[in-house]
Every structure is written in structure tokens, then in C-alpha cells.
Design a protein around this motif. Structure first.
Motif, mmCIF file in Angstrom:
data_model
loop_
_atom_site.group_PDB
_atom_site.id
_atom_site.type_symbol
_atom_site.label_atom_id
_atom_site.label_comp_id
_atom_site.label_asym_id
_atom_site.label_seq_id
_atom_site.Cartn_x
_atom_site.Cartn_y
_atom_site.Cartn_z
ATOM 1 N N LYS A 165 98.556 17.618 -72.900
ATOM 2 C CA LYS A 165 97.276 17.827 -72.208
ATOM 3 C C LYS A 165 96.122 17.366 -73.099
ATOM 4 O O LYS A 165 96.090 17.664 -74.291
ATOM 5 C CB LYS A 165 97.072 19.309 -71.866
ATOM 6 C CG LYS A 165 98.186 19.929 -71.048
ATOM 7 C CD LYS A 165 98.197 19.421 -69.635
ATOM 8 C CE LYS A 165 99.226 20.184 -68.816
ATOM 9 N NZ LYS A 165 99.399 19.627 -67.498
ATOM 10 N N ALA A 166 95.169 16.654 -72.487
ATOM 11 C CA ALA A 166 93.999 16.166 -73.229
ATOM 12 C C ALA A 166 92.886 17.211 -73.135
ATOM 13 O O ALA A 166 92.573 17.704 -72.047
ATOM 14 C CB ALA A 166 93.528 14.835 -72.658
ATOM 15 N N PHE A 167 92.280 17.540 -74.286
ATOM 16 C CA PHE A 167 91.214 18.540 -74.319
ATOM 17 C C PHE A 167 90.196 18.169 -75.390
ATOM 18 O O PHE A 167 90.487 17.425 -76.318
ATOM 19 C CB PHE A 167 91.780 19.941 -74.591
ATOM 20 C CG PHE A 167 92.514 20.067 -75.899
ATOM 21 C CD1 PHE A 167 91.858 20.514 -77.041
ATOM 22 C CD2 PHE A 167 93.859 19.734 -75.996
ATOM 23 C CE1 PHE A 167 92.530 20.629 -78.254
ATOM 24 C CE2 PHE A 167 94.538 19.854 -77.194
ATOM 25 C CZ PHE A 167 93.868 20.299 -78.321
ATOM 26 N N GLN A 168 88.988 18.701 -75.235
ATOM 27 C CA GLN A 168 87.946 18.486 -76.244
ATOM 28 C C GLN A 168 88.298 19.303 -77.476
ATOM 29 O O GLN A 168 88.481 20.518 -77.388
ATOM 30 C CB GLN A 168 86.577 18.897 -75.703
ATOM 31 C CG GLN A 168 86.077 17.998 -74.595
ATOM 32 C CD GLN A 168 84.678 18.369 -74.139
ATOM 33 O OE1 GLN A 168 83.925 19.024 -74.842
ATOM 34 N NE2 GLN A 168 84.333 17.937 -72.946
ATOM 35 N N GLU A 169 88.371 18.655 -78.615
ATOM 36 C CA GLU A 169 88.831 19.328 -79.827
ATOM 37 C C GLU A 169 87.711 19.938 -80.665
ATOM 38 O O GLU A 169 87.983 20.701 -81.579
ATOM 39 C CB GLU A 169 89.651 18.353 -80.671
ATOM 40 C CG GLU A 169 90.911 17.925 -79.955
ATOM 41 C CD GLU A 169 91.855 17.123 -80.807
ATOM 42 O OE1 GLU A 169 91.808 17.255 -82.050
ATOM 43 O OE2 GLU A 169 92.647 16.353 -80.239
ATOM 44 N N ARG A 170 86.470 19.643 -80.370
ATOM 45 C CA ARG A 170 85.375 20.137 -81.201
ATOM 46 C C ARG A 170 84.606 21.309 -80.593
ATOM 47 O O ARG A 170 83.723 21.864 -81.222
ATOM 48 C CB ARG A 170 84.389 19.007 -81.505
ATOM 49 C CG ARG A 170 84.992 17.925 -82.361
ATOM 50 C CD ARG A 170 83.963 16.860 -82.676
ATOM 51 N NE ARG A 170 84.557 15.817 -83.471
ATOM 52 C CZ ARG A 170 84.336 15.662 -84.769
ATOM 53 N NH1 ARG A 170 83.535 16.493 -85.389
ATOM 54 N NH2 ARG A 170 84.913 14.697 -85.421
ATOM 55 N N VAL A 171 84.926 21.660 -79.349
ATOM 56 C CA VAL A 171 84.207 22.741 -78.664
ATOM 57 C C VAL A 171 85.226 23.689 -78.052
ATOM 58 O O VAL A 171 86.204 23.248 -77.459
ATOM 59 C CB VAL A 171 83.312 22.175 -77.532
ATOM 60 C CG1 VAL A 171 82.666 23.299 -76.743
ATOM 61 C CG2 VAL A 171 82.259 21.239 -78.091
ATOM 62 N N TYR A 172 84.986 24.995 -78.212
ATOM 63 C CA TYR A 172 85.801 25.965 -77.503
ATOM 64 C C TYR A 172 84.915 27.144 -77.121
ATOM 65 O O TYR A 172 83.833 27.333 -77.653
ATOM 66 C CB TYR A 172 87.007 26.422 -78.339
ATOM 67 C CG TYR A 172 86.690 27.388 -79.456
ATOM 68 C CD1 TYR A 172 86.713 28.764 -79.234
ATOM 69 C CD2 TYR A 172 86.371 26.931 -80.725
ATOM 70 C CE1 TYR A 172 86.424 29.659 -80.255
ATOM 71 C CE2 TYR A 172 86.084 27.812 -81.747
ATOM 72 C CZ TYR A 172 86.115 29.174 -81.506
ATOM 73 O OH TYR A 172 85.817 30.053 -82.512
ATOM 74 N N TYR A 173 85.415 27.905 -76.169
ATOM 75 C CA TYR A 173 84.721 29.103 -75.722
ATOM 76 C C TYR A 173 85.576 30.319 -76.007
ATOM 77 O O TYR A 173 86.800 30.252 -75.983
ATOM 78 C CB TYR A 173 84.458 29.045 -74.209
ATOM 79 C CG TYR A 173 83.454 28.012 -73.799
ATOM 80 C CD1 TYR A 173 82.103 28.321 -73.729
ATOM 81 C CD2 TYR A 173 83.856 26.724 -73.460
ATOM 82 C CE1 TYR A 173 81.181 27.372 -73.334
ATOM 83 C CE2 TYR A 173 82.931 25.769 -73.069
ATOM 84 C CZ TYR A 173 81.599 26.093 -73.011
ATOM 85 O OH TYR A 173 80.687 25.163 -72.636
ATOM 86 N N SER A 174 84.911 31.422 -76.238
ATOM 87 C CA SER A 174 85.565 32.713 -76.392
ATOM 88 C C SER A 174 84.946 33.632 -75.346
ATOM 89 O O SER A 174 83.721 33.690 -75.217
ATOM 90 C CB SER A 174 85.307 33.256 -77.801
ATOM 91 O OG SER A 174 85.821 34.547 -77.927
ATOM 92 N N ALA A 175 85.796 34.309 -74.588
ATOM 93 C CA ALA A 175 85.297 35.206 -73.540
ATOM 94 C C ALA A 175 85.853 36.602 -73.765
ATOM 95 O O ALA A 175 87.059 36.774 -73.926
ATOM 96 C CB ALA A 175 85.721 34.683 -72.158
ATOM 97 N N GLY A 176 84.965 37.579 -73.791
ATOM 98 C CA GLY A 176 85.359 38.980 -73.907
ATOM 99 C C GLY A 176 84.882 39.710 -72.671
ATOM 100 O O GLY A 176 83.753 39.501 -72.238
ATOM 101 N N TYR A 177 85.717 40.552 -72.100
ATOM 102 C CA TYR A 177 85.403 41.180 -70.824
ATOM 103 C C TYR A 177 85.161 42.677 -70.910
ATOM 104 O O TYR A 177 84.937 43.319 -69.902
ATOM 105 C CB TYR A 177 86.533 40.904 -69.826
ATOM 106 C CG TYR A 177 86.630 39.438 -69.476
ATOM 107 C CD1 TYR A 177 85.888 38.905 -68.441
ATOM 108 C CD2 TYR A 177 87.445 38.581 -70.213
ATOM 109 C CE1 TYR A 177 85.944 37.561 -68.121
ATOM 110 C CE2 TYR A 177 87.521 37.230 -69.901
ATOM 111 C CZ TYR A 177 86.772 36.725 -68.870
ATOM 112 O OH TYR A 177 86.834 35.396 -68.563
ATOM 113 N N ASP A 178 85.220 43.236 -72.098
ATOM 114 C CA ASP A 178 85.140 44.689 -72.203
ATOM 115 C C ASP A 178 83.960 45.145 -73.056
ATOM 116 O O ASP A 178 83.512 44.441 -73.957
ATOM 117 C CB ASP A 178 86.422 45.235 -72.840
ATOM 118 C CG ASP A 178 87.645 44.882 -72.022
ATOM 119 O OD1 ASP A 178 87.694 45.293 -70.851
ATOM 120 O OD2 ASP A 178 88.530 44.179 -72.545
ATOM 121 N N SER A 179 83.515 46.349 -72.762
ATOM 122 C CA SER A 179 82.499 47.005 -73.572
ATOM 123 C C SER A 179 83.057 47.235 -74.978
ATOM 124 O O SER A 179 84.260 47.454 -75.141
ATOM 125 C CB SER A 179 82.163 48.350 -72.927
ATOM 126 O OG SER A 179 81.685 49.265 -73.870
#
Length: 156
Positions: free
Chosen positions: A125-139
Motif C-alpha cells: 500500500k502506498a502512503f505518505q511517509e512524512r505525515v501521520y495523525y493520532s486520534a484519541g477518543y476518550d476523556s
């Protein structure tokens, strides 16, 4: 159906961006297509991840709790009153998503993003290697059954 079940399981009752699960055979990540959306964002200038997360969280939490020009939360987001909090219109995006529990500290986040990258390389799979996101869903006050994600952007 799976998307609906998954969103119900880790939903915090807050509004979330709309997405569609795309076909995928891998057991260790998902592929999601997010619709265009308005995102409330902030800039934090530090290289220490845990500190940046804490600072950024508080800025965005203050916005949600009313530190904006209309002092309320709504579908048409009011202009932030802090200079480094801003509204960004983001286009649709396709991301590879790896989910994990616990608290998303710097070391754990790095381990998860590297594991996702390895899985994507394994599957070609091809993906951007210099940018990523982190998602947190909890208090930060929720101690058990936490839901976090790391995202890598699909490259065409």
C-alpha cells in the motif's frame, strides 16, 4: 454495518467526522474514506510529543467549552478567540487506520505508527511517509477501555 457497530462501541457521544469503511482484507488495519469537514485545529510548537498533546488538548477543549466568539458549540463552528486555534476546511481523505487501547503516550504512539507502516509495506500500500495523525477518543479521566488510533494518508 461494521462501521456502525465500531462507531457505537467507541463513541463518546460527541460529534465525529463522517466516514465510510472501504474494502480491506488486512486484519491489523482499516481503510476509511472521510468526508470533507470543518476541523477545529491548533498549532503547538514543541518537539516533545506528550507535552504537545497536553497543550493542544487544552486549547481545543477550551474552544469546545465556549472559548470562541459565540461561546457555544454548534454545527457551524464559531470563530475561535485564541490566535493559534483555527477552523480548517479539509477535503475528503482516505486513511489507513490502526486502533489501540491504553493511553497514547509518545512511545506507544510511535510503536503503533511504525507497526501500521510495516503492515502497509507488507501489503504493498502506498502512503505518505512524512505525515501521520493520532486520534484519541476518550476523556483523560477515562481509565479503562480507551480507544486511540494512528492514521497514515493513502497516496494515489
Amino acid at each position: 454495518m461494521l462501521k456502525t457497530i465500531k462507531q457505537a462501541l467507541f463513541s463518546t457521544g460527541l460529534e465525529m467526522p463522517k466516514w465510510t469503511a472501504l474494502p480491506n482484507q488486512a486484519p491489523d488495519y482499516e481503510i476509511r474514506q472521510y468526508e470533507p469537514a470543518k476541523w477545529v485545529c491548533t498549532s503547538v510548537k514543541t518537539v516533545e510529543w506528550d507535552s504537545a498533546i497536553n497543550t493542544g488538548f487544552m486549547k481545543l477543549f477550551n474552544y469546545i467549552k465556549g472559548k470562541n466568539e459565540k461561546a457555544q458549540h454548534q454545527a457551524n463552528p464559531p470563530k475561535p478567540t485564541e490566535p493559534d486555534v483555527f477552523i480548517e476546511n479539509r477535503p475528503a481523505i482516505t486513511v489507513f487506520v490502526r486502533s489501540f487501547g491504553g493511553f497514547a503516550k509518545a512511545k506507544k504512539n510511535q510503536e503503533e505508527i511504525l507497526a501500521l507502516a510495516e503492515s502497509l509495506k507488507r501489503d504493498g500500500k502506498a502512503f505518505q511517509e512524512r505525515v501521520y495523525y493520532s486520534a484519541g477518543y476518550d476523556s483523560p479521566f477515562k481509565l479503562l477501555n480507551r480507544h486511540n488510533e494512528v492514521w497514515l494518508i493513502k497516496r494515489s
